[in-house]
Design a protein around this motif. Sequence first.
Motif, PDB file in Angstrom:
ATOM      1  N   TYR A 265      11.371   1.622  -0.216  1.00  0.00           N
ATOM      2  CA  TYR A 265      12.421   0.357   1.017  1.00  0.00           C
ATOM      3  C   TYR A 265      12.752  -0.885   0.073  1.00  0.00           C
ATOM      4  CZ  TYR A 265      11.811   4.119   4.833  1.00  0.00           C
ATOM      5  OH  TYR A 265      11.717   4.841   5.080  1.00  0.00           O
TER       6      TYR A 265
ATOM      7  N   GLN B  56       6.305 -17.901   9.902  1.00  0.00           N
ATOM      8  CA  GLN B  56       5.717 -16.462  10.268  1.00  0.00           C
ATOM      9  C   GLN B  56       6.782 -15.975   9.350  1.00  0.00           C
ATOM     10  OE1 GLN B  56       4.758 -16.083  14.144  1.00  0.00           O
ATOM     11  NE2 GLN B  56       4.597 -14.128  14.028  1.00  0.00           N
ATOM     12  N   MET B  57       6.425 -14.843   8.914  1.00  0.00           N
ATOM     13  CA  MET B  57       7.788 -13.836   8.451  1.00  0.00           C
ATOM     14  C   MET B  57       8.327 -13.191   9.124  1.00  0.00           C
ATOM     15  SD  MET B  57       6.921 -14.726   4.773  1.00  0.00           S
ATOM     16  CE  MET B  57       7.294 -13.522   3.732  1.00  0.00           C
TER      17      MET B  57
ATOM     18  N   ARG C 134      15.922  -4.070   6.544  1.00  0.00           N
ATOM     19  CA  ARG C 134      16.209  -3.324   5.076  1.00  0.00           C
ATOM     20  C   ARG C 134      16.763  -2.685   4.544  1.00  0.00           C
ATOM     21  NH1 ARG C 134      11.276   0.270   8.739  1.00  0.00           N
ATOM     22  NH2 ARG C 134      12.668   0.773  10.072  1.00  0.00           N
TER      23      ARG C 134
ATOM     24  N   ARG D 199       8.643  -2.060  -1.254  1.00  0.00           N
ATOM     25  CA  ARG D 199       7.655  -1.171  -0.726  1.00  0.00           C
ATOM     26  C   ARG D 199       7.829   0.470  -0.979  1.00  0.00           C
ATOM     27  NH1 ARG D 199       4.673  -0.281   4.324  1.00  0.00           N
ATOM     28  NH2 ARG D 199       2.294   0.142   4.156  1.00  0.00           N
TER      29      ARG D 199
ATOM     30  N   VAL E 187       8.032   4.653  -0.408  1.00  0.00           N
ATOM     31  CA  VAL E 187       7.882   4.651   0.839  1.00  0.00           C
ATOM     32  C   VAL E 187       6.792   5.638   1.405  1.00  0.00           C
ATOM     33  CG1 VAL E 187       8.284   7.457  -0.448  1.00  0.00           C
ATOM     34  CG2 VAL E 187       9.720   6.351   1.187  1.00  0.00           C
ATOM     35  N   GLY E 188       5.920   5.470   0.497  1.00  0.00           N
ATOM     36  CA  GLY E 188       4.756   6.289   1.398  1.00  0.00           C
ATOM     37  C   GLY E 188       3.799   5.120   1.994  1.00  0.00           C
ATOM     38  N   GLY E 189       3.919   3.907   1.720  1.00  0.00           N
ATOM     39  CA  GLY E 189       3.469   2.758   2.226  1.00  0.00           C
ATOM     40  C   GLY E 189       1.809   2.502   2.175  1.00  0.00           C
ATOM     41  N   GLY E 190       0.908   2.613   3.496  1.00  0.00           N
ATOM     42  CA  GLY E 190      -0.600   2.922   3.331  1.00  0.00           C
ATOM     43  C   GLY E 190      -1.063   1.362   2.742  1.00  0.00           C
TER      44      GLY E 190
ATOM     45  N   VAL F 276       1.367 -10.731  16.978  1.00  0.00           N
ATOM     46  CA  VAL F 276      -0.151 -10.785  15.727  1.00  0.00           C
ATOM     47  C   VAL F 276       0.094 -12.578  15.866  1.00  0.00           C
ATOM     48  CG1 VAL F 276      -1.076 -10.191  14.015  1.00  0.00           C
ATOM     49  CG2 VAL F 276       0.888  -9.048  14.396  1.00  0.00           C
TER      50      VAL F 276
ATOM     51  N   TYR G 239      -2.833  -5.710   7.281  1.00  0.00           N
ATOM     52  CA  TYR G 239      -2.297  -6.062   6.416  1.00  0.00           C
ATOM     53  C   TYR G 239      -2.841  -7.259   6.298  1.00  0.00           C
ATOM     54  CZ  TYR G 239       0.497  -1.873   6.463  1.00  0.00           C
ATOM     55  OH  TYR G 239       0.910  -0.714   6.512  1.00  0.00           O
TER      56      TYR G 239
ATOM     57  N   TYR H 165      -2.384 -11.060   3.083  1.00  0.00           N
ATOM     58  CA  TYR H 165      -1.918 -11.011   2.492  1.00  0.00           C
ATOM     59  C   TYR H 165      -2.562 -12.725   1.928  1.00  0.00           C
ATOM     60  CZ  TYR H 165       1.477  -7.675   2.911  1.00  0.00           C
ATOM     61  OH  TYR H 165       2.446  -6.081   3.571  1.00  0.00           O
TER      62      TYR H 165
ATOM     63  N   PHE I 156      -0.436  -9.188  -1.824  1.00  0.00           N
ATOM     64  CA  PHE I 156      -1.604  -8.313  -0.347  1.00  0.00           C
ATOM     65  C   PHE I 156      -2.656  -8.023  -1.415  1.00  0.00           C
ATOM     66  CE2 PHE I 156      -1.473  -4.499   1.543  1.00  0.00           C
ATOM     67  CZ  PHE I 156      -2.659  -3.560   0.608  1.00  0.00           C
TER      68      PHE I 156
ATOM     69  N   TYR J 194      -5.407  -3.196   3.121  1.00  0.00           N
ATOM     70  CA  TYR J 194      -4.733  -2.178   4.038  1.00  0.00           C
ATOM     71  C   TYR J 194      -6.324  -1.399   5.359  1.00  0.00           C
ATOM     72  CZ  TYR J 194      -3.381   2.100   5.421  1.00  0.00           C
ATOM     73  OH  TYR J 194      -3.228   2.911   6.185  1.00  0.00           O
TER      74      TYR J 194
ATOM     75  N   PRO K  58      -8.495   2.041   2.561  1.00  0.00           N
ATOM     76  CA  PRO K  58      -9.598   3.260   1.260  1.00  0.00           C
ATOM     77  C   PRO K  58      -8.860   2.141   0.090  1.00  0.00           C
ATOM     78  CG  PRO K  58      -7.337   3.427   2.352  1.00  0.00           C
ATOM     79  CD  PRO K  58      -7.944   2.161   2.996  1.00  0.00           C
TER      80      PRO K  58
ATOM     81  N   PRO L 211       1.473   3.485   9.222  1.00  0.00           N
ATOM     82  CA  PRO L 211       0.782   2.660   8.042  1.00  0.00           C
ATOM     83  C   PRO L 211       2.312   2.844   6.939  1.00  0.00           C
ATOM     84  CG  PRO L 211      -0.938   4.876   8.172  1.00  0.00           C
ATOM     85  CD  PRO L 211       0.000   4.631   9.528  1.00  0.00           C
ATOM     86  N   GLN L 212       3.940   4.202   7.617  1.00  0.00           N
ATOM     87  CA  GLN L 212       4.690   4.709   6.425  1.00  0.00           C
ATOM     88  C   GLN L 212       5.480   2.796   6.545  1.00  0.00           C
ATOM     89  OE1 GLN L 212       3.147   6.005   8.708  1.00  0.00           O
ATOM     90  NE2 GLN L 212       2.186   7.820   7.580  1.00  0.00           N
ATOM     91  N   SER L 213       6.036   3.130   4.957  1.00  0.00           N
ATOM     92  CA  SER L 213       7.113   2.542   4.563  1.00  0.00           C
ATOM     93  C   SER L 213       7.846   1.743   6.148  1.00  0.00           C
ATOM     94  CB  SER L 213       7.701   2.477   3.686  1.00  0.00           C
ATOM     95  OG  SER L 213       6.279   2.422   2.566  1.00  0.00           O
ATOM     96  N   SER L 214       8.520   2.690   6.352  1.00  0.00           N
ATOM     97  CA  SER L 214       9.525   3.030   8.255  1.00  0.00           C
ATOM     98  C   SER L 214       8.442   2.484   8.988  1.00  0.00           C
ATOM     99  CB  SER L 214      10.323   4.379   8.011  1.00  0.00           C
ATOM    100  OG  SER L 214       8.658   4.954   8.446  1.00  0.00           O
TER     101      SER L 214
ATOM    102  N   GLU M 157       8.561  -1.062  10.684  1.00  0.00           N
ATOM    103  CA  GLU M 157       7.899  -2.405  10.086  1.00  0.00           C
ATOM    104  C   GLU M 157       6.788  -3.440  10.056  1.00  0.00           C
ATOM    105  OE1 GLU M 157      10.705  -4.468  12.794  1.00  0.00           O
ATOM    106  OE2 GLU M 157      10.476  -6.832  12.031  1.00  0.00           O
ATOM    107  N   GLN M 158       6.454  -3.813   9.040  1.00  0.00           N
ATOM    108  CA  GLN M 158       5.177  -5.161   9.434  1.00  0.00           C
ATOM    109  C   GLN M 158       5.384  -6.442  10.342  1.00  0.00           C
ATOM    110  OE1 GLN M 158       2.990  -5.861   5.750  1.00  0.00           O
ATOM    111  NE2 GLN M 158       3.470  -3.586   5.012  1.00  0.00           N
TER     112      GLN M 158
ATOM    113  N   PHE N 297       4.313  -9.956  11.202  1.00  0.00           N
ATOM    114  CA  PHE N 297       3.412 -10.742  10.740  1.00  0.00           C
ATOM    115  C   PHE N 297       2.985 -12.091  11.385  1.00  0.00           C
ATOM    116  CE2 PHE N 297       3.653 -10.460   5.631  1.00  0.00           C
ATOM    117  CZ  PHE N 297       3.887  -9.774   5.869  1.00  0.00           C
ATOM    118  N   GLY N 298       1.768 -12.345  11.257  1.00  0.00           N
ATOM    119  CA  GLY N 298       1.221 -13.507  11.845  1.00  0.00           C
ATOM    120  C   GLY N 298       1.914 -14.977  11.396  1.00  0.00           C
TER     121      GLY N 298
END
Lengths: 116, 115
Positions: A33, A44-45, A50, A95, A97-100, B4, B33, B35, B45, B48, B55, B98-101, B103-104, B106-107
């Motif tokens: 992504y 703030q971001m 995307r 990022r 694709v799996g993210g995490g 956040v 997350y 940063y 980063f 997480y 992990p 947690p998947q990239s699809s 949205e994150q 942010f604070g």
Amino acid sequence: AQTVTQSQPEMSVQEAETVTLSCTYDTSESDYYLFWYKQPPSRQMILVIRQEAYKQQNATENRFSVNFQKAAKSFSLKISDSQLGDAAMYFCAYRSVGGGADGLTFGKGTHLIIQP
Amino acid sequence: GAGVSQSPSNKVTEKGKDVELRCDPISGHTALYWYRQSLGQGLEFLIYFQGNSAPDKSGLPSDRFSAERTGGSVSTLTIQRTQQEDSAVYLCASSLMPQSSYEQYFGPGTRLTVT
């Protein structure tokens, strides 16, 4: 490891004009992504737009659109009809694709100035 | 709904002191997350959390940095024996999954200044 490069530390545009911010990246992954984030002085971001790498169609969100060139590993952001509220730092991000545990990898940012 | 939140907004501390930075994610978000945004390194980063577990802690800059998350919600980032190079804005983000699809969000960050 992936890297993201923004070669324009600062850009200036007249209000109502169009501006394009550049971003290139390096990766060995085939699916991922890409993001553009806006950071105003409030810190703030905010996610602007995307793109999923497997989608060939360029993403569009109102006045914001991208030009995604996968082979060239290029991901530029076009802002049409620039407004004073668009003034901010803009960050390109990658990022997996799996993210995490793979967080966002950011470029150094482009400071966008809107001239009234 | 509430976004956040992070506290404090700004923190000035003396070199060698310990500091705790707090992040309250969006309710129901499982992924969190941290940063760091500094003049020299840009946005990095750090770590997480999925639920309460992290992990991979290899992104933390040094062993003076630690982070925890309790109850799958609030997270604290602790910096022990602060150094001047720790001065930065520390940003927290959360996402539903947690998947990239996903949205994150942010604070507003905590600006840490070490004198």
